[in-house]
Scaffold this motif. Structure first.
Motif, PDB file in Angstrom:
ATOM      1  N   GLN A 120       0.835  -1.209   0.000  1.00  0.00           N
ATOM      2  CA  GLN A 120       0.000   0.000   0.000  1.00  0.00           C
ATOM      3  C   GLN A 120       0.869   1.258   0.000  1.00  0.00           C
ATOM      4  OE1 GLN A 120      -2.490  -0.392   3.448  1.00  0.00           O
ATOM      5  NE2 GLN A 120      -3.711  -2.040   2.569  1.00  0.00           N
ATOM      6  N   GLU A 121       1.897   1.267   0.843  1.00  0.00           N
ATOM      7  CA  GLU A 121       2.793   2.431   0.914  1.00  0.00           C
ATOM      8  C   GLU A 121       3.517   2.636  -0.416  1.00  0.00           C
ATOM      9  OE1 GLU A 121       3.286   4.737   3.371  1.00  0.00           O
ATOM     10  OE2 GLU A 121       1.674   3.775   4.498  1.00  0.00           O
ATOM     11  N   LEU A 122       3.980   1.554  -1.021  1.00  0.00           N
ATOM     12  CA  LEU A 122       4.674   1.662  -2.301  1.00  0.00           C
ATOM     13  C   LEU A 122       3.732   2.145  -3.411  1.00  0.00           C
ATOM     14  CD1 LEU A 122       6.950  -1.507  -2.179  1.00  0.00           C
ATOM     15  CD2 LEU A 122       7.693   0.892  -2.118  1.00  0.00           C
ATOM     16  N   ALA A 123       2.489   1.686  -3.384  1.00  0.00           N
ATOM     17  CA  ALA A 123       1.512   2.141  -4.384  1.00  0.00           C
ATOM     18  C   ALA A 123       1.285   3.653  -4.251  1.00  0.00           C
ATOM     19  CB  ALA A 123       0.193   1.376  -4.230  1.00  0.00           C
ATOM     20  N   GLN A 124       1.201   4.151  -3.030  1.00  0.00           N
ATOM     21  CA  GLN A 124       1.043   5.597  -2.805  1.00  0.00           C
ATOM     22  C   GLN A 124       2.280   6.348  -3.279  1.00  0.00           C
ATOM     23  OE1 GLN A 124      -2.435   6.043  -2.322  1.00  0.00           O
ATOM     24  NE2 GLN A 124      -1.511   7.841  -1.407  1.00  0.00           N
ATOM     25  N   LYS A 125       3.447   5.833  -2.930  1.00  0.00           N
ATOM     26  CA  LYS A 125       4.710   6.488  -3.287  1.00  0.00           C
ATOM     27  C   LYS A 125       4.891   6.495  -4.808  1.00  0.00           C
ATOM     28  CE  LYS A 125       9.054   7.260  -1.181  1.00  0.00           C
ATOM     29  NZ  LYS A 125       8.920   8.518  -0.516  1.00  0.00           N
ATOM     30  N   ALA A 126       4.447   5.449  -5.492  1.00  0.00           N
ATOM     31  CA  ALA A 126       4.593   5.339  -6.944  1.00  0.00           C
ATOM     32  C   ALA A 126       3.854   6.456  -7.678  1.00  0.00           C
ATOM     33  CB  ALA A 126       4.099   3.969  -7.416  1.00  0.00           C
ATOM     34  N   LYS A 127       2.813   6.984  -7.082  1.00  0.00           N
ATOM     35  CA  LYS A 127       2.017   8.046  -7.722  1.00  0.00           C
ATOM     36  C   LYS A 127       2.825   9.316  -7.960  1.00  0.00           C
ATOM     37  CE  LYS A 127      -2.336   6.420  -5.753  1.00  0.00           C
ATOM     38  NZ  LYS A 127      -3.423   6.709  -4.822  1.00  0.00           N
ATOM     39  N   THR A 128       3.813   9.577  -7.117  1.00  0.00           N
ATOM     40  CA  THR A 128       4.593  10.821  -7.236  1.00  0.00           C
ATOM     41  C   THR A 128       6.093  10.576  -7.406  1.00  0.00           C
ATOM     42  OG1 THR A 128       4.766  10.975  -4.823  1.00  0.00           O
ATOM     43  CG2 THR A 128       2.929  12.141  -5.875  1.00  0.00           C
ATOM     44  N   ALA A 129       6.484   9.325  -7.557  1.00  0.00           N
ATOM     45  CA  ALA A 129       7.914   9.000  -7.665  1.00  0.00           C
ATOM     46  C   ALA A 129       8.472   9.419  -9.023  1.00  0.00           C
ATOM     47  CB  ALA A 129       8.120   7.503  -7.460  1.00  0.00           C
ATOM     48  N   PRO A 130       9.691   9.939  -9.025  1.00  0.00           N
ATOM     49  CA  PRO A 130      10.326  10.264 -10.310  1.00  0.00           C
ATOM     50  C   PRO A 130      10.740   8.982 -11.026  1.00  0.00           C
ATOM     51  CG  PRO A 130      11.877  10.582  -8.513  1.00  0.00           C
ATOM     52  CD  PRO A 130      10.552  10.234  -7.885  1.00  0.00           C
ATOM     53  N   LYS A 131      10.988   9.089 -12.314  1.00  0.00           N
ATOM     54  CA  LYS A 131      11.441   7.921 -13.075  1.00  0.00           C
ATOM     55  C   LYS A 131      12.790   7.445 -12.541  1.00  0.00           C
ATOM     56  CE  LYS A 131      11.928   6.113 -17.725  1.00  0.00           C
ATOM     57  NZ  LYS A 131      11.180   4.902 -17.495  1.00  0.00           N
ATOM     58  N   MET A 132      13.636   8.398 -12.149  1.00  0.00           N
ATOM     59  CA  MET A 132      14.947   8.071 -11.609  1.00  0.00           C
ATOM     60  C   MET A 132      15.264   9.066 -10.493  1.00  0.00           C
ATOM     61  SD  MET A 132      18.452   7.722 -13.746  1.00  0.00           S
ATOM     62  CE  MET A 132      19.944   8.262 -12.967  1.00  0.00           C
ATOM     63  N   VAL A 133      15.899   8.583  -9.427  1.00  0.00           N
ATOM     64  CA  VAL A 133      16.302   9.455  -8.318  1.00  0.00           C
ATOM     65  C   VAL A 133      17.692   9.988  -8.627  1.00  0.00           C
ATOM     66  CG1 VAL A 133      16.832   9.552  -5.850  1.00  0.00           C
ATOM     67  CG2 VAL A 133      14.892   8.196  -6.643  1.00  0.00           C
ATOM     68  N   ASP A 134      17.867  11.294  -8.463  1.00  0.00           N
ATOM     69  CA  ASP A 134      19.150  11.920  -8.752  1.00  0.00           C
ATOM     70  C   ASP A 134      20.170  11.627  -7.661  1.00  0.00           C
ATOM     71  OD1 ASP A 134      18.189  13.114 -11.091  1.00  0.00           O
ATOM     72  OD2 ASP A 134      17.488  14.896 -10.002  1.00  0.00           O
ATOM     73  N   CYS A 135      21.416  11.634  -8.074  1.00  0.00           N
ATOM     74  CA  CYS A 135      22.543  11.515  -7.148  1.00  0.00           C
ATOM     75  C   CYS A 135      22.632  12.821  -6.327  1.00  0.00           C
ATOM     76  CB  CYS A 135      23.832  11.303  -7.934  1.00  0.00           C
ATOM     77  SG  CYS A 135      25.334  11.419  -6.939  1.00  0.00           S
ATOM     78  N   ASN A 136      22.877  12.695  -5.060  1.00  0.00           N
ATOM     79  CA  ASN A 136      23.045  13.883  -4.210  1.00  0.00           C
ATOM     80  C   ASN A 136      24.437  13.951  -3.590  1.00  0.00           C
ATOM     81  OD1 ASN A 136      22.632  11.714  -2.460  1.00  0.00           O
ATOM     82  ND2 ASN A 136      21.658  12.982  -0.925  1.00  0.00           N
ATOM     83  N   CYS A 137      25.378  13.218  -4.174  1.00  0.00           N
ATOM     84  CA  CYS A 137      26.726  13.169  -3.616  1.00  0.00           C
ATOM     85  C   CYS A 137      27.600  14.334  -4.072  1.00  0.00           C
ATOM     86  CB  CYS A 137      27.420  11.860  -4.007  1.00  0.00           C
ATOM     87  SG  CYS A 137      26.552  10.412  -3.386  1.00  0.00           S
ATOM     88  N   LEU A 138      27.574  14.611  -5.364  1.00  0.00           N
ATOM     89  CA  LEU A 138      28.394  15.665  -5.935  1.00  0.00           C
ATOM     90  C   LEU A 138      27.501  16.670  -6.647  1.00  0.00           C
ATOM     91  CD1 LEU A 138      31.154  13.389  -7.529  1.00  0.00           C
ATOM     92  CD2 LEU A 138      31.243  14.554  -5.328  1.00  0.00           C
ATOM     93  N   SER A 139      27.935  17.899  -6.721  1.00  0.00           N
ATOM     94  CA  SER A 139      27.086  18.925  -7.324  1.00  0.00           C
ATOM     95  C   SER A 139      27.018  18.835  -8.847  1.00  0.00           C
ATOM     96  CB  SER A 139      27.578  20.319  -6.913  1.00  0.00           C
ATOM     97  OG  SER A 139      28.924  20.486  -7.275  1.00  0.00           O
ATOM     98  N   VAL A 140      28.026  18.252  -9.506  1.00  0.00           N
ATOM     99  CA  VAL A 140      28.020  18.237 -10.975  1.00  0.00           C
ATOM    100  C   VAL A 140      28.222  16.858 -11.578  1.00  0.00           C
ATOM    101  CG1 VAL A 140      28.750  20.629 -11.239  1.00  0.00           C
ATOM    102  CG2 VAL A 140      30.471  18.842 -10.983  1.00  0.00           C
ATOM    103  N   HIS A 141      28.194  15.799 -10.804  1.00  0.00           N
ATOM    104  CA  HIS A 141      28.510  14.476 -11.327  1.00  0.00           C
ATOM    105  C   HIS A 141      27.509  13.454 -10.799  1.00  0.00           C
ATOM    106  CE1 HIS A 141      30.600  10.630 -11.744  1.00  0.00           C
ATOM    107  NE2 HIS A 141      31.324  11.207 -12.682  1.00  0.00           N
ATOM    108  N   ASP A 142      27.075  12.537 -11.660  1.00  0.00           N
ATOM    109  CA  ASP A 142      26.215  11.441 -11.215  1.00  0.00           C
ATOM    110  C   ASP A 142      27.072  10.307 -10.687  1.00  0.00           C
ATOM    111  OD1 ASP A 142      23.889  12.691 -11.966  1.00  0.00           O
ATOM    112  OD2 ASP A 142      23.855  11.798 -13.976  1.00  0.00           O
ATOM    113  N   CYS A 143      26.530   9.533  -9.753  1.00  0.00           N
ATOM    114  CA  CYS A 143      27.260   8.382  -9.202  1.00  0.00           C
ATOM    115  C   CYS A 143      27.339   7.271 -10.226  1.00  0.00           C
ATOM    116  CB  CYS A 143      26.548   7.855  -7.961  1.00  0.00           C
ATOM    117  SG  CYS A 143      26.660   8.956  -6.558  1.00  0.00           S
TER     118      CYS A 143
END
Length: 143
Positions: A120-143
């Protein structure tokens, strides 16, 4: 969100004490000692030291009951687990948290009710989830 727990950095031994208190509820010193000595080869003074540390950390509180002390947890087991897990995950890359949760699911026991609630929680979260979660480690580089 739960209120911030004063001191969540506790040792494995202190976790053992907390688990006993969470299970028994308000309980006397002797009951905690009896339960822990049945599980561990710890002396009474070691257990009392651990209990004293947990009081100082604000995770246990005491009250007098005649000549004995009664210990009570100031936080629930769930509050403690959520805070410790949230803190640990705050140090990880956002992009990899989902995969980490999937790997954890493989190794933990879950009831049918737990699984239904998660679905149920995942179904709710899926409604607003992005296609991909961005990296938050570096300001200009993806992990």
């Amino acid at each position: 969100m739960t209120e911030k727990i004063k001191e969540h950095n506790i040792s494995e031994a202190e976790w053992e004490v907390m688990r006993i208190v969470w299970t028994l509820g308000a309980t006397h010193t002797g009951d905690i000692i009896k339960q822990l000595q049945a599980k561990k080869d710890w002396s009474e003074s070691t257990i009392k030291t651990l209990m004293g540390r947990l009081v100082k950390k604000g995770l246990l509180k005491t009250r007098k009951d005649g000549r004995r002390f009664v210990y009570t947890a100031t936080v629930t087991e769930n509050q403690m687990m959520v805070q410790v897990t949230t803190e640990m995950m705050s140090h990880m890359c956002d992009m990899h948290k989902g995969q980490m949760l999937i790997e954890i699911l493989h190794g933990i026991p879950l009831s049918q009710d737990d699984i239904a609630i998660m679905e149920q929680e995942l179904a709710q979260k899926a409604k607003t989830a992005p296609k991909m979660v961005d990296c938050n480690c570096l300001s200009v580089h993806d992990c």
